[in-house]
Design a protein around this motif. Structure first.
Motif, PDB file in Angstrom:
ATOM      1  N   GLY A  16       7.723  -9.028  -3.870  1.00  0.00           N
ATOM      2  CA  GLY A  16       6.486  -8.324  -4.187  1.00  0.00           C
ATOM      3  C   GLY A  16       6.168  -7.274  -3.149  1.00  0.00           C
ATOM      4  N   SER A  17       5.434  -6.239  -3.577  1.00  0.00           N
ATOM      5  CA  SER A  17       5.067  -5.182  -2.645  1.00  0.00           C
ATOM      6  C   SER A  17       3.755  -4.544  -3.065  1.00  0.00           C
ATOM      7  CB  SER A  17       6.169  -4.125  -2.570  1.00  0.00           C
ATOM      8  OG  SER A  17       6.347  -3.518  -3.832  1.00  0.00           O
ATOM      9  N   ILE A  18       3.152  -3.824  -2.151  1.00  0.00           N
ATOM     10  CA  ILE A  18       1.927  -3.080  -2.445  1.00  0.00           C
ATOM     11  C   ILE A  18       2.342  -1.861  -3.272  1.00  0.00           C
ATOM     12  CG2 ILE A  18      -0.013  -1.795  -1.466  1.00  0.00           C
ATOM     13  CD1 ILE A  18       0.212  -3.592   1.026  1.00  0.00           C
ATOM     14  N   PRO A  19       1.703  -1.659  -4.434  1.00  0.00           N
ATOM     15  CA  PRO A  19       2.076  -0.524  -5.280  1.00  0.00           C
ATOM     16  C   PRO A  19       2.047   0.801  -4.517  1.00  0.00           C
ATOM     17  CG  PRO A  19       0.533  -1.949  -6.427  1.00  0.00           C
ATOM     18  CD  PRO A  19       0.611  -2.440  -5.006  1.00  0.00           C
ATOM     19  N   GLY A  20       3.114   1.575  -4.703  1.00  0.00           N
ATOM     20  CA  GLY A  20       3.205   2.883  -4.069  1.00  0.00           C
ATOM     21  C   GLY A  20       3.788   2.877  -2.674  1.00  0.00           C
ATOM     22  N   ALA A  70      -3.118  -4.330   9.267  1.00  0.00           N
ATOM     23  CA  ALA A  70      -2.912  -5.591   9.983  1.00  0.00           C
ATOM     24  C   ALA A  70      -2.908  -6.804   9.067  1.00  0.00           C
ATOM     25  CB  ALA A  70      -3.966  -5.751  11.076  1.00  0.00           C
ATOM     26  N   GLY A  71      -3.594  -6.743   7.943  1.00  0.00           N
ATOM     27  CA  GLY A  71      -3.608  -7.876   7.016  1.00  0.00           C
ATOM     28  C   GLY A  71      -2.286  -8.062   6.306  1.00  0.00           C
ATOM     29  N   GLY A  72      -1.535  -6.999   6.206  1.00  0.00           N
ATOM     30  CA  GLY A  72      -0.210  -7.044   5.619  1.00  0.00           C
ATOM     31  C   GLY A  72      -0.194  -7.429   4.150  1.00  0.00           C
ATOM     32  N   TYR A  73       1.020  -7.605   3.651  1.00  0.00           N
ATOM     33  CA  TYR A  73       1.189  -7.954   2.247  1.00  0.00           C
ATOM     34  C   TYR A  73       0.526  -9.283   1.917  1.00  0.00           C
ATOM     35  CZ  TYR A  73       3.120  -8.984  -2.275  1.00  0.00           C
ATOM     36  OH  TYR A  73       3.228  -9.301  -3.608  1.00  0.00           O
ATOM     37  N   LYS A  74       0.485 -10.187   2.863  1.00  0.00           N
ATOM     38  CA  LYS A  74      -0.143 -11.489   2.628  1.00  0.00           C
ATOM     39  C   LYS A  74      -1.608 -11.311   2.214  1.00  0.00           C
ATOM     40  CE  LYS A  74      -0.764 -16.012   4.876  1.00  0.00           C
ATOM     41  NZ  LYS A  74      -2.086 -16.298   4.415  1.00  0.00           N
TER      42      LYS A  74
END
Length: 162
Positions: A81-85, A150-154
């Motif tokens: 999974g990843s952050i879109p874009g 800092a929050g990252g993908y999590k």
């Protein structure tokens, strides 16, 4: 830098204070007889890193201008999974990637390389540590406005329901 000393082995504190005020970041004094030289420390990483919050990143992405969100996780993590874009550049490749000429960067990654003064360059990883490392590398290359999510993908996946 020449430091006039009266006592052998004594550091010239005045010169050290002057250099400390000129050089932003940590420094080490290294003896070169009969003078001292200032050597930049590589421990500057966390002192200059700027962070961006979940809400700040979400707002930046919604504006949709020239944001470059760089995912520095491993390929195996990105596959989950990843952050879109986001653009995947592993943390170990960040320095080489941002040293590329703009044309080579675009050819390799398919996006325009951001200018050094870009405030829309954001790095992230899973929970923040590698993102901080990548942001520091970018800072050292002249991207002084680069930020770390800092929050990252999590955090993103928890809040955005990914």
């Amino acid at each position: 830098m020449i430091c006039h000393q009266t006592t052998p082995g004594r550091r010239c504190s005045l010169m050290a204070r002057i250099y400390k005020s000129v050089v932003f970041g940590h420094f080490l004094l290294k003896r070169k007889a009969p003078a001292y030289s200032v050597v930049l420390s590589t421990r500057m990483a966390n002192s200059t890193t700027k962070d961006i919050s979940y809400d700040g990143l979400k707002e930046l992405l919604e504006k949709g201008r020239n944001v470059l969100l760089v995912d520095v996780r491993t390929q195996q993590e990105v596959d989950k999974g990843s952050i879109p874009g986001s653009l995947h550049i592993p943390v170990d490749a960040v320095e080489d990637a941002f040293r590329l000429e703009p044309e080579a960067f675009k050819a390799k990654y398919g996006v325009t390389k951001p200018p050094l003064d870009s405030s829309e360059l954001v790095f992230h990883c899973q929970i923040g540590k590698r993102g901080t490392t990548a942001t520091s590398k970018a800072n050292q290359l002249g991207y002084l406005n680069a930020r770390n999510y800092a929050g990252g993908y999590k955090e993103w996946s928890e809040k955005a329901g990914q």
